[in-house]
Design an enzyme around this catalytic site. Structure first.
Site, PDB file in Angstrom:
ATOM      1  N   HIS A   1      14.489  30.311 -17.480  1.00 57.99           N
ATOM      2  CA  HIS A   1      14.645  30.141 -16.042  1.00 57.99           C
ATOM      3  C   HIS A   1      16.121  30.083 -15.696  1.00 57.99           C
ATOM      4  O   HIS A   1      16.900  29.455 -16.397  1.00 57.99           O
ATOM      5  CB  HIS A   1      13.944  28.866 -15.563  1.00 57.99           C
ATOM      6  CG  HIS A   1      14.288  27.644 -16.371  1.00 57.99           C
ATOM      7  ND1 HIS A   1      13.693  27.376 -17.595  1.00 57.99           N
ATOM      8  CD2 HIS A   1      15.154  26.626 -16.151  1.00 57.99           C
ATOM      9  CE1 HIS A   1      14.187  26.253 -18.078  1.00 57.99           C
ATOM     10  NE2 HIS A   1      15.086  25.773 -17.224  1.00 57.99           N
ATOM     11  N   LEU A   2      16.488  30.759 -14.606  1.00 57.53           N
ATOM     12  CA  LEU A   2      17.825  30.590 -14.032  1.00 57.53           C
ATOM     13  C   LEU A   2      17.733  29.452 -13.034  1.00 57.53           C
ATOM     14  O   LEU A   2      16.825  29.412 -12.211  1.00 57.53           O
ATOM     15  CB  LEU A   2      18.271  31.834 -13.256  1.00 57.53           C
ATOM     16  CG  LEU A   2      18.479  33.166 -13.942  1.00 57.53           C
ATOM     17  CD1 LEU A   2      19.145  34.111 -12.951  1.00 57.53           C
ATOM     18  CD2 LEU A   2      19.327  33.019 -15.175  1.00 57.53           C
ATOM     19  N   HIS A   3      18.710  28.543 -13.091  1.00 62.53           N
ATOM     20  CA  HIS A   3      18.872  27.564 -12.023  1.00 62.53           C
ATOM     21  C   HIS A   3      19.813  28.186 -10.991  1.00 62.53           C
ATOM     22  O   HIS A   3      20.904  28.660 -11.355  1.00 62.53           O
ATOM     23  CB  HIS A   3      19.552  26.286 -12.531  1.00 62.53           C
ATOM     24  CG  HIS A   3      18.768  25.520 -13.552  1.00 62.53           C
ATOM     25  ND1 HIS A   3      18.032  24.401 -13.236  1.00 62.53           N
ATOM     26  CD2 HIS A   3      18.626  25.689 -14.886  1.00 62.53           C
ATOM     27  CE1 HIS A   3      17.467  23.911 -14.331  1.00 62.53           C
ATOM     28  NE2 HIS A   3      17.815  24.669 -15.354  1.00 62.53           N
TER      29      HIS A   3
ATOM     30  N   GLY B   1      20.593  21.455 -23.098  1.00 65.09           N
ATOM     31  CA  GLY B   1      19.775  20.655 -22.191  1.00 65.09           C
ATOM     32  C   GLY B   1      18.510  21.349 -21.730  1.00 65.09           C
ATOM     33  O   GLY B   1      17.886  20.903 -20.767  1.00 65.09           O
ATOM     34  N   GLN B   2      18.143  22.450 -22.400  1.00 65.72           N
ATOM     35  CA  GLN B   2      16.898  23.116 -22.000  1.00 65.72           C
ATOM     36  C   GLN B   2      15.715  22.201 -22.279  1.00 65.72           C
ATOM     37  O   GLN B   2      15.557  21.695 -23.401  1.00 65.72           O
ATOM     38  CB  GLN B   2      16.720  24.447 -22.747  1.00 65.72           C
ATOM     39  CG  GLN B   2      15.509  25.232 -22.257  1.00 65.72           C
ATOM     40  CD  GLN B   2      15.368  26.616 -22.896  1.00 65.72           C
ATOM     41  OE1 GLN B   2      16.168  27.020 -23.737  1.00 65.72           O
ATOM     42  NE2 GLN B   2      14.335  27.338 -22.485  1.00 65.72           N
TER      43      GLN B   2
ATOM     44  N   ASP C   1      13.019  23.565  -7.514  1.00 65.93           N
ATOM     45  CA  ASP C   1      12.993  22.617  -8.628  1.00 65.93           C
ATOM     46  C   ASP C   1      12.390  21.302  -8.134  1.00 65.93           C
ATOM     47  O   ASP C   1      12.698  20.822  -7.043  1.00 65.93           O
ATOM     48  CB  ASP C   1      14.417  22.386  -9.151  1.00 65.93           C
ATOM     49  CG  ASP C   1      14.418  21.711 -10.524  1.00 65.93           C
ATOM     50  OD1 ASP C   1      14.805  22.368 -11.503  1.00 65.93           O
ATOM     51  OD2 ASP C   1      14.021  20.522 -10.604  1.00 65.93           O
ATOM     52  N   ILE C   2      11.548  20.698  -8.962  1.00 64.98           N
ATOM     53  CA  ILE C   2      10.843  19.468  -8.577  1.00 64.98           C
ATOM     54  C   ILE C   2      11.794  18.268  -8.502  1.00 64.98           C
ATOM     55  O   ILE C   2      11.520  17.292  -7.803  1.00 64.98           O
ATOM     56  CB  ILE C   2       9.687  19.195  -9.569  1.00 64.98           C
ATOM     57  CG1 ILE C   2       8.597  18.346  -8.934  1.00 64.98           C
ATOM     58  CG2 ILE C   2      10.176  18.593 -10.870  1.00 64.98           C
ATOM     59  CD1 ILE C   2       7.292  18.341  -9.743  1.00 64.98           C
TER      60      ILE C   2
END
Ligand code: 5GP
Ligand code: ZN
Length: 116
Positions: A102-104, A95-96, A32-33
């Protein structure tokens, strides 16, 4: 299905760079950035699916593969004993922000429950 304006489709197609940690024909995982934990990876299907409410029954195998990929990456990063969190946000109230599923995978610190 490649959505021209989707940032994660561009990452999957390597049109924009990312720190890729796993890839096969169907799935990609990258850092993740803007990490929210010492380990924060995103696991995506290469095929564009906007959100959980758009998943088809026929996507069951693909969705399972996302979870298994997160499991393997958590193990590889030494998180099995301490634990980790897998998050899958669906739509705005959750909060998408990026509308490509995507899975975090988050680990390396403690998380509160319930989330805010
Ligand atoms: P969401 O809020 O949609 O569940 O999560 C989107 C995640 O994607 C955020 O954690 C955000 O930091 C990450 N993200 C957004 N744009 C990029 C990008 O261009 N590259 C990478 N590696 N992560 C991104
Ligand atoms: Zn996409």
């Amino acid at each position: 299905m490649n959505q021209a304006d989707c940032i994660f489709c561009k990452i999957a197609g390597k049109k924009i760079p990312s720190k890729i940690v796993f890839e096969d024909d169907e799935v990609m995982a990258f850092e993740d950035i803007n990490p929210k934990a010492p380990l924060h990876l995103l696991v995506i299907p290469k095929r564009h699916i906007e959100k959980v409410s758009d998943i088809a029954d026929s996507d069951a195998g693909l969705m399972g593969k996302l979870v298994l990929t997160a499991r393997d990456l958590a193990r590889k990063n030494g998180l099995n004993d301490s634990g980790y969190r897998i998050v899958l946000n669906c739509n705005r109230d959750a909060g998408q922000e990026v509308f490509h599923i995507h899975l975090h995978l988050l680990g390396g610190r403690k998380f509160t429950w319930p989330p805010g």
